[in-house]
Design a protein around this motif. Structure first.
Motif, short mmCIF file in Angstrom:
data_model
loop_
_atom_site.label_atom_id
_atom_site.label_comp_id
_atom_site.label_asym_id
_atom_site.label_seq_id
_atom_site.Cartn_x
_atom_site.Cartn_y
_atom_site.Cartn_z
N ARG A 126 -2.64 5.76 -4.86
CA ARG A 126 -4.22 6.38 -4.71
C ARG A 126 -4.23 7.68 -3.83
O ARG A 126 -4.86 8.70 -4.15
N SER A 127 -3.47 7.84 -2.99
CA SER A 127 -3.57 8.94 -1.94
C SER A 127 -2.49 10.27 -2.84
O SER A 127 -3.11 11.10 -2.64
N ALA A 128 -1.68 9.97 -3.47
CA ALA A 128 -0.64 10.71 -4.16
C ALA A 128 -1.89 11.47 -5.36
O ALA A 128 -1.99 12.55 -5.59
N ALA A 133 -0.56 15.20 -6.01
CA ALA A 133 0.92 15.17 -6.20
C ALA A 133 1.08 15.20 -7.76
O ALA A 133 0.60 14.55 -8.56
N ARG A 134 2.23 15.74 -7.89
CA ARG A 134 2.92 15.71 -9.43
C ARG A 134 3.01 14.23 -9.89
O ARG A 134 2.95 13.84 -11.03
N GLY A 135 3.35 13.38 -9.09
CA GLY A 135 3.58 11.98 -9.30
C GLY A 135 4.17 11.28 -8.06
O GLY A 135 4.46 11.64 -6.95
N VAL A 136 4.56 9.82 -8.30
CA VAL A 136 5.13 9.15 -7.44
C VAL A 136 6.58 8.90 -8.09
O VAL A 136 6.77 8.36 -9.12
N VAL A 137 7.58 8.74 -7.11
CA VAL A 137 9.00 8.15 -7.61
C VAL A 137 9.25 6.94 -6.37
O VAL A 137 9.31 6.97 -5.34
N THR A 138 9.64 5.84 -7.03
CA THR A 138 9.99 4.70 -6.19
C THR A 138 11.68 4.63 -6.28
O THR A 138 12.36 4.99 -7.37
N VAL A 139 12.21 4.28 -5.10
CA VAL A 139 13.64 4.25 -5.02
C VAL A 139 14.23 2.95 -4.52
O VAL A 139 13.58 2.28 -3.62
N ARG A 152 -4.54 -3.42 -8.04
CA ARG A 152 -5.73 -3.38 -7.37
C ARG A 152 -5.89 -2.56 -6.18
O ARG A 152 -6.91 -1.96 -6.18
N ALA A 153 -4.75 -2.56 -5.38
CA ALA A 153 -4.92 -1.60 -4.28
C ALA A 153 -4.91 -0.22 -4.54
O ALA A 153 -5.28 0.63 -3.87
N SER A 154 -4.44 0.06 -5.83
CA SER A 154 -4.39 1.51 -6.27
C SER A 154 -5.65 1.95 -6.64
O SER A 154 -6.35 3.32 -6.89
N ALA A 155 -6.69 0.95 -6.75
CA ALA A 155 -7.82 1.43 -7.33
C ALA A 155 -8.02 2.33 -8.60
O ALA A 155 -8.81 3.02 -8.94
N GLY A 156 -7.00 1.72 -9.37
CA GLY A 156 -6.87 2.63 -10.72
C GLY A 156 -6.16 3.49 -10.62
O GLY A 156 -5.93 4.21 -11.96
N ALA A 157 -5.54 4.26 -9.75
CA ALA A 157 -4.86 5.41 -9.74
C ALA A 157 -3.47 5.24 -10.38
O ALA A 157 -2.90 6.10 -11.06
N VAL A 158 -3.11 4.05 -10.41
CA VAL A 158 -1.61 3.82 -11.24
C VAL A 158 -2.01 3.86 -12.86
O VAL A 158 -0.89 4.08 -13.41
N GLY A 243 1.72 8.12 5.12
CA GLY A 243 1.84 8.65 3.76
C GLY A 243 0.72 9.49 3.29
O GLY A 243 0.62 10.66 2.88
N THR A 244 -0.58 8.87 3.57
CA THR A 244 -1.89 9.45 3.19
C THR A 244 -2.14 10.79 4.09
O THR A 244 -2.53 11.66 3.67
N VAL A 245 -1.82 10.60 5.52
CA VAL A 245 -1.76 12.06 6.25
C VAL A 245 -0.91 13.07 5.85
O VAL A 245 -1.53 14.24 5.51
N PHE A 246 0.31 12.67 5.50
CA PHE A 246 1.32 13.89 5.02
C PHE A 246 0.68 14.29 3.47
O PHE A 246 0.76 15.40 3.58
N ALA A 247 0.30 13.43 2.70
CA ALA A 247 -0.29 13.86 1.38
C ALA A 247 -1.33 14.78 1.46
O ALA A 247 -1.25 15.86 1.03
#
Length: 258
Positions: A126-128, A133-139, A152-158, A243-247
């Motif tokens: 959601r913050s990204a 941001a261009r996107g999210v990368v999971t590692v 749900r937690a992404s509130a639809g950002a996903v 992460g939100t503060v950084f973003a």
């Protein structure tokens, strides 16, 4: 109009829905995930997600996706829902393909390394989106972005943010991404992290956030380390907060109002 077909709890479709809700491996076998509640279902439709099926509680008459609906009695509906107080509608969606990992010289990414809590993961997606941001990368073994709790937690950002998965941070380095490791102030024996407020966020950049309990490995192959300086007793911020503060800071820095 759309039809409403009543199903029993023993129907194979209901079993299928139960597995999609509960099992990561089954979601990826099917290439599908579940979205729950009228607000998120509407959001998925408006985002252009492909809705395969929808299931509604027998007394439900709120928003419906434009596909035929399967009706379930209250007990069955509660048994397939992932929430404490189900909202009466669940849709099955096809997973969105983020496409190839291609980045521009000035793109930036939120990189999640072994983040394990679905609430944190959803908040970070959601913050990204909010920060552009261009996107999210999971590692590695980061929690599944298509799990019901993350959606749900992404509130639809996903539905709106491309999310790629890679096995290691080196994959991103090979794509030319400059990796920025984040740490709480005293956890690094290797080097003194720079304050996030003194850092240069230009170019193709990935802000790397680590696991809730252990943080990011001090040996992680990142190009620089930064920290959020803070006062008070707290040793570190929750990863979703940090992460939100950084973003938001990266977005602000890049908008040129430094």
């Amino acid at each position: 109009g759309l039809s409403r077909l009543r199903l029993s709890s023993a129907n194979p479709r209901v079993q299928n829905l139960r597995r999609l809700t509960g099992r990561r491996s089954f979601r990826y076998e099917q290439g599908q995930f579940v979205v729950e509640g009228p607000v998120l279902v509407r959001e998925a439709v408006e985002a252009g997600m492909h809705i395969v099926e929808q299931y509604i509680r027998e007394d439900y008459d709120d928003y419906l996706a434009p596909v035929d609906a399967y009706e379930l009695d209250e007990k069955t509906f509660r048994s397939v829902s992932d929430t404490e107080s189900p909202r009466g509608i669940i849709a099955i969606c096809e997973m969105a393909d983020p496409g190839a990992m291609t980045f521009g010289d000035n793109d930036w990414l939120v990189v999640l390394c072994e983040v394990s809590d679905p609430g944190n993961m959803g908040t970070l997606i959601r913050s990204a989106e909010a920060a552009g941001a261009r996107g999210v990368v999971t590692v590695g073994s980061t929690v599944d972005q298509w799990s019901p709790k993350v959606v749900r937690a992404s509130a639809g950002a996903v539905f709106h943010v491309p999310i790629w998965s890679v096995q290691s941070l080196e994959t991103l380095s090979n794509h030319g991404v400059r990796l920025l490791g984040t740490t709480s102030h005293d956890s690094l024996s290797v080097s003194h992290p720079e304050s996030m407020y003194d850092f240069d966020y230009s170019g193709l950049l990935g802000v790397v956030l680590g696991n809730e309990a252990h943080g990011l490995d001090p040996e992680a192959p990142v190009d620089a380390w930064v920290t959020i300086e803070h006062a008070g007793r707290s040793e570190s911020l929750n990863v979703a907060m940090a992460g939100t503060v950084f973003a938001m800071h990266v977005a602000h820095w890049r908008s040129g109002i430094q």
